[in-house]
Scaffold this active site. Structure first.
Site: not given
Length: 217
Positions: A60, A86-88
């Site tokens: 996400a 968590v996509k960064v």
């Protein structure tokens, strides 16, 4: 090698999951927009819906590009479901955010990676996954699979635990080539996954078996 599907389409996710080979999902704002999903609450609900279908990691993406904003968004996303990763983005503040999340037990996926140097920084920061975009490299006359091979080689040489997640997969041969290159994960649209099923000799052979069987009745 793990298979992730790259989509926000629930029907596609269910179909891939029904094959029994799906290990996770990646998505992003562009894929959300493609499905007509608008508004923060609707996007959050779609992440929850995806997590309720797939027993595996679901990436996400944060929208903020400042450290404080990424941390705030990332913590909220991680709280949605244990499967959330968590996509960064691969930017300076993104690397800082990955280190923060890693130190606080939150899984991360460093996205928009286009070089081995970027992949090294992501691994040093403790990213769970690094996502080189091979299709976009191919679009710019650079062999994306060569980058996968290079990153895999470097990670294995230094025993980095970050998994190489080949992204921006355009077709079935990308999947096969990434497998040959040693990618830990490929994330791809449904049609690329289903394309692995196809071979004309399979169709011909099955047709012959069925025709021969009909003669035994």
């Amino acid at each position: 090698m793990k298979f992730f599907i790259d989509t926000a389409n629930l029907d596609h996710i269910r179909e891939a999951n029904d094959l029994g080979i799906l290990d996770g999902v990646t998505t992003n704002p562009s894929l959300m927009a493609k499905e007509g999903i608008k508004g923060h609450d609707n996007i959050i609900q779609r992440y929850v819906d995806i997590c309720n279908i797939v027993n595996g990691d679901v990436s996400a993406e944060v929208i903020a590009t400042d450290l404080k904003g990424m941390i705030k968004e990332g913590e909220a996303l991680a709280a949605l479901h244990p499967n959330i990763v968590v996509k960064v983005p691969m930017i300076k503040e993104g690397i800082k955010a990955i280190r923060y999340f890693t130190d606080n037990g939150i899984k991360t996926n460093c996205t928009l990676v286009f070089s081995a140097g970027q992949a090294i920084l992501a691994a040093k920061a403790g990213a769970t996954y690094v996502s080189p975009f091979i299709g976009r490299l191919d679009d710019n006359s650079v062999d994306g699979v060569d980058l996968i091979e290079q990153i895999v080689h470097i990670y294995r040489m230094y025993d980095f635990q970050t998994q190489v997640l080949a992204a921006s997969i355009r077709h079935t041969m990308h999947i096969v080539k990434c497998a040959e290159a040693g990618a830990d994960v490929v994330t791809c649209p449904l049609d690329a996954i289903l394309g692995l099923l196809n071979h004309p000799l399979t169709d011909i052979g099955l047709a012959k078996f069925l025709a021969d069987y009909s003669k035994t009745k």
